[in-house]
Design an enzyme around this catalytic site. Structure first.
Site, PDB file in Angstrom:
ATOM      1  N   SER A  10      17.570 -23.545  49.934  1.00 43.51           N
ATOM      2  CA  SER A  10      18.838 -23.444  50.686  1.00 43.51           C
ATOM      3  C   SER A  10      18.748 -24.167  52.028  1.00 43.51           C
ATOM      4  O   SER A  10      19.720 -24.789  52.470  1.00 43.51           O
ATOM      5  CB  SER A  10      19.248 -21.988  50.878  1.00 43.51           C
ATOM      6  OG  SER A  10      18.365 -21.313  51.746  1.00 43.51           O
ATOM      7  N   HIS A  16       9.829 -20.807  59.770  1.00 46.08           N
ATOM      8  CA  HIS A  16       9.212 -19.547  59.363  1.00 46.08           C
ATOM      9  C   HIS A  16      10.199 -18.423  59.685  1.00 46.08           C
ATOM     10  O   HIS A  16      10.822 -18.444  60.763  1.00 46.08           O
ATOM     11  CB  HIS A  16       7.881 -19.355  60.108  1.00 46.08           C
ATOM     12  CG  HIS A  16       7.178 -18.089  59.758  1.00 46.08           C
ATOM     13  ND1 HIS A  16       6.429 -17.939  58.616  1.00 46.08           N
ATOM     14  CD2 HIS A  16       7.146 -16.887  60.389  1.00 46.08           C
ATOM     15  CE1 HIS A  16       5.959 -16.697  58.558  1.00 46.08           C
ATOM     16  NE2 HIS A  16       6.370 -16.042  59.610  1.00 46.08           N
ATOM     17  N   LEU A  29      -0.762 -24.758  51.708  1.00 44.78           N
ATOM     18  CA  LEU A  29      -1.304 -25.255  52.973  1.00 44.78           C
ATOM     19  C   LEU A  29      -1.255 -26.781  52.981  1.00 44.78           C
ATOM     20  O   LEU A  29      -1.744 -27.429  52.053  1.00 44.78           O
ATOM     21  CB  LEU A  29      -2.752 -24.775  53.138  1.00 44.78           C
ATOM     22  CG  LEU A  29      -3.389 -25.092  54.494  1.00 44.78           C
ATOM     23  CD1 LEU A  29      -2.726 -24.281  55.619  1.00 44.78           C
ATOM     24  CD2 LEU A  29      -4.886 -24.851  54.479  1.00 44.78           C
ATOM     25  N   ASN A  49       8.033 -27.027  60.386  1.00 49.15           N
ATOM     26  CA  ASN A  49       8.121 -25.942  59.419  1.00 49.15           C
ATOM     27  C   ASN A  49       9.063 -24.887  59.966  1.00 49.15           C
ATOM     28  O   ASN A  49       9.155 -24.681  61.184  1.00 49.15           O
ATOM     29  CB  ASN A  49       6.742 -25.314  59.190  1.00 49.15           C
ATOM     30  CG  ASN A  49       6.816 -24.116  58.237  1.00 49.15           C
ATOM     31  OD1 ASN A  49       7.303 -24.228  57.123  1.00 49.15           O
ATOM     32  ND2 ASN A  49       6.381 -22.956  58.734  1.00 49.15           N
ATOM     33  N   ASP A  97       1.144 -21.670  60.486  1.00 52.79           N
ATOM     34  CA  ASP A  97       2.005 -21.072  61.527  1.00 52.79           C
ATOM     35  C   ASP A  97       1.421 -21.070  62.928  1.00 52.79           C
ATOM     36  O   ASP A  97       1.844 -20.285  63.773  1.00 52.79           O
ATOM     37  CB  ASP A  97       2.344 -19.625  61.130  1.00 52.79           C
ATOM     38  CG  ASP A  97       2.996 -19.557  59.772  1.00 52.79           C
ATOM     39  OD1 ASP A  97       2.841 -18.540  59.090  1.00 52.79           O
ATOM     40  OD2 ASP A  97       3.639 -20.552  59.387  1.00 52.79           O
TER      41      ASP A  97
HETATM   42  N1  LIG Z   1      -1.094 -26.840  57.524  1.00 52.54           N
HETATM   43  C1  LIG Z   1      -0.009 -26.048  57.388  1.00 52.54           C
HETATM   44  N2  LIG Z   1       0.538 -25.856  56.165  1.00 52.54           N
HETATM   45  C2  LIG Z   1       1.638 -25.069  56.032  1.00 52.54           C
HETATM   46  C3  LIG Z   1       2.195 -24.414  57.136  1.00 52.54           C
HETATM   47  C4  LIG Z   1       1.590 -24.622  58.428  1.00 52.54           C
HETATM   48  O1  LIG Z   1       2.057 -24.095  59.470  1.00 52.54           O
HETATM   49  N3  LIG Z   1       0.498 -25.442  58.510  1.00 52.54           N
HETATM   50  N4  LIG Z   1       3.289 -23.567  56.990  1.00 52.54           N
HETATM   51  C5  LIG Z   1       3.485 -23.086  55.622  1.00 52.54           C
HETATM   52  C6  LIG Z   1       4.705 -22.252  55.453  1.00 52.54           C
HETATM   53  N5  LIG Z   1       4.321 -20.854  55.659  1.00 52.54           N
HETATM   54  C7  LIG Z   1       4.869 -20.196  56.716  1.00 52.54           C
HETATM   55  O2  LIG Z   1       5.766 -20.666  57.421  1.00 52.54           O
HETATM   56  C8  LIG Z   1       3.397 -20.214  54.808  1.00 52.54           C
HETATM   57  C9  LIG Z   1       3.440 -20.490  53.450  1.00 52.54           C
HETATM   58  C10 LIG Z   1       2.529 -19.865  52.588  1.00 52.54           C
HETATM   59  C11 LIG Z   1       1.588 -18.968  53.093  1.00 52.54           C
HETATM   60  C12 LIG Z   1       0.605 -18.338  52.162  1.00 52.54           C
HETATM   61  O3  LIG Z   1      -0.046 -17.381  52.522  1.00 52.54           O
HETATM   62  N6  LIG Z   1       0.496 -18.907  50.947  1.00 52.54           N
HETATM   63  C13 LIG Z   1      -0.387 -18.321  49.911  1.00 52.54           C
HETATM   64  C14 LIG Z   1      -0.097 -18.954  48.551  1.00 52.54           C
HETATM   65  C15 LIG Z   1       1.329 -18.612  48.105  1.00 52.54           C
HETATM   66  C16 LIG Z   1       1.640 -19.216  46.728  1.00 52.54           C
HETATM   67  O4  LIG Z   1       0.947 -20.141  46.305  1.00 52.54           O
HETATM   68  O5  LIG Z   1       2.633 -18.726  46.126  1.00 52.54           O
HETATM   69  C17 LIG Z   1      -1.849 -18.583  50.256  1.00 52.54           C
HETATM   70  O6  LIG Z   1      -2.149 -19.624  50.875  1.00 52.54           O
HETATM   71  O7  LIG Z   1      -2.651 -17.761  49.813  1.00 52.54           O
HETATM   72  C18 LIG Z   1       1.559 -18.679  54.433  1.00 52.54           C
HETATM   73  C19 LIG Z   1       2.471 -19.278  55.310  1.00 52.54           C
HETATM   74  C20 LIG Z   1       3.454 -24.211  54.624  1.00 52.54           C
HETATM   75  N7  LIG Z   1       2.202 -24.943  54.809  1.00 52.54           N
HETATM   76  N1  LIG Z   2       6.159 -18.815  55.568  1.00 59.73           N
HETATM   77  C1  LIG Z   2       7.080 -19.687  54.924  1.00 59.73           C
HETATM   78  C2  LIG Z   2       8.338 -18.946  54.558  1.00 59.73           C
HETATM   79  O1  LIG Z   2       8.310 -17.757  54.303  1.00 59.73           O
HETATM   80  N2  LIG Z   2       9.442 -19.711  54.550  1.00 59.73           N
HETATM   81  C3  LIG Z   2      10.701 -19.093  54.237  1.00 59.73           C
HETATM   82  O2  LIG Z   2      10.988 -19.291  52.857  1.00 59.73           O
HETATM   83  C4  LIG Z   2      12.414 -19.238  52.716  1.00 59.73           C
HETATM   84  C5  LIG Z   2      12.813 -20.435  51.901  1.00 59.73           C
HETATM   85  O3  LIG Z   2      14.167 -20.303  51.567  1.00 59.73           O
HETATM   86  P1  LIG Z   2      14.935 -21.579  50.941  1.00 59.73           P
HETATM   87  O4  LIG Z   2      14.064 -22.116  49.837  1.00 59.73           O
HETATM   88  O5  LIG Z   2      16.236 -21.000  50.469  1.00 59.73           O
HETATM   89  O6  LIG Z   2      15.105 -22.580  52.073  1.00 59.73           O
HETATM   90  C6  LIG Z   2      13.013 -19.297  54.136  1.00 59.73           C
HETATM   91  O7  LIG Z   2      13.433 -18.007  54.553  1.00 59.73           O
HETATM   92  C7  LIG Z   2      11.851 -19.752  54.975  1.00 59.73           C
HETATM   93  O8  LIG Z   2      11.900 -19.304  56.318  1.00 59.73           O
END
Ligand SMILES: Nc1nc2c(c(=O)[nH]1)N[C@@H](CN(C=O)c1ccc(C(=O)N[C@@H](CCC(=O)O)C(=O)O)cc1)CN2
Ligand SMILES: NCC(=O)N[C@@H]1O[C@H](COP(=O)([O-])[O-])[C@@H](O)[C@H]1O
Length: 294
Positions: A92, A188, A171, A186, A229
């Site tokens: 979205s 969050h 990641l 990103n 993050d």
């Molecule tokens: N290098 C970076 N990569 C990513 C960031 C970042 O800030 N630096 N932000 C994330 C988005 N995110 C939060 O905003 C986030 C996404 C996923 C996870 C997480 O714990 N993922 C799990 C796996 C989930 C899955 O595969 O379904 C994990 O790593 O165990 C935490 C925060 C995007 N990338």
């Molecule tokens: N830590 C990463 C995380 O949680 N991101 C969150 O995933 C959703 C994606 O929605 P979308 O696919 O409808 O844009 C959003 O709420 C975004 O902030």
């Protein structure tokens, strides 16, 4: 092979991602790689393609049309930016950003979508809009995904200026963060640094906020570094957490604010209104007053 024949070729699902890259105009190149995921061309007449078909029809007066397109590509002397959006789910935020690009409130074009889930809603939307889709990373169930170095090369080919993560759940490796310094954002769904880091994504974030008794939450947009993050915060918005909120109620309230905030921030990024303070904190120059920042 001229552009028109490329268009017919694409109907056999042959990947020609550069077709929609405005930089390639009529000297289109065919990307010969089995790793590209082609895009569906059924809706190729999406707004940006209509612009190209106008360019195709006016092939004999390309200078006049090209000049017109160039005017669209620059705004107050600022080049239109090429955007790559990364998603894992419904997309979205991606749709909001794409709509704003098409509508002109963001001086940019989404030139490629990157995902780790080819069947997700964001990837489906991209294919319907004729936006090339790239699978990243490689994984046990998606062997065709690109490696980090291949992904950097592909993004360079699309002349990507900024990368926007929008619900991408993997990641981002250091190869990418180093290749796109101060050029990857990103979003969050909490007020970082609270409720962020590994394990905090999607509804997990809102469940934690509700359980904590926090009275406020809201989206954070930050630059991406090599950890989850922890990059420099660029923008936040605050929403109330009501006493009887479920995690779903809160998620919906935060998401609505995300859509507004991401479009505002990407518009500032594309208009080169993001400034870096001496202490390394990024700030946004407001559109109305060049001496006012947020
Ligand atoms: N290098 C970076 N990569 C990513 C960031 C970042 O800030 N630096 N932000 C994330 C988005 N995110 C939060 O905003 C986030 C996404 C996923 C996870 C997480 O714990 N993922 C799990 C796996 C989930 C899955 O595969 O379904 C994990 O790593 O165990 C935490 C925060 C995007 N990338
Ligand atoms: N830590 C990463 C995380 O949680 N991101 C969150 O995933 C959703 C994606 O929605 P979308 O696919 O409808 O844009 C959003 O709420 C975004 O902030």
């Amino acid at each position: 092979m001229d552009a028109k024949s490329l268009l017919s070729v694409s109907s056999q699902n042959t990947p020609i991602p550069s077709l929609l890259n405005p930089k390639n105009s009529l000297s289109l190149s065919l990307v010969q790689s089995r790793k590209w995921v082609s895009f569906r061309t059924k809706n190729l007449l999406a707004p940006q393609t209509v612009r190209y078909s106008r360019r195709l029809e006016c092939i004999n007066s390309v200078q006049k049309v090209k000049h017109a397109v160039d005017e669209e590509d620059t705004k107050a002397g600022i080049k239109k930016k090429n955007l790559a959006v990364f998603v894992s789910g419904g997309g979205s935020n991606f749709r909001s950003i794409h709509d704003a690009c098409v509508g002109g409130s963001i001086h940019g074009d989404v030139v490629v979508l990157v995902t780790n889930k080819l069947g997700c809603g964001g990837a489906e939307y991209a294919r319907d809009k004729g936006i090339p889709v790239i699978l990243f990373p490689k994984s046990k169930d998606e062997a065709n995904g690109l490696s980090p170095t291949d992904l950097v090369a592909a993004l360079r080919k699309f002349e990507v200026d900024f990368i926007l993560l929008a619900g991408y759940l993997k990641l981002i490796p250091v190869e990418l963060t180093r290749a796109f310094p101060r050029s990857m954002l990103n979003i969050h769904p909490s007020l970082l640094p609270a409720f962020g880091g590994k394990g905090y994504y999607g509804m997990k974030v809102h469940n934690a906020v509700i359980a904590s008794g926090a009275r406020y939450s809201g989206p954070t947009i930050h630059f991406v570094d090599e950890h989850y993050d922890t990059g420099r915060i660029l923008a936040q918005r605050v929403v109330p957490v009501l006493w009887n909120d479920t995690a779903q109620d809160l998620a919906a309230r935060v998401l609505q604010e995300e859509h507004r905030l991401y479009v505002e921030v990407v518009a500032a990024l594309c208009e080169e209104r993001v400034i870096w303070r001496e202490d390394g904190v990024p700030i946004i120059q407001t559109k109305e007053n060049a001496n006012d920042y947020s």
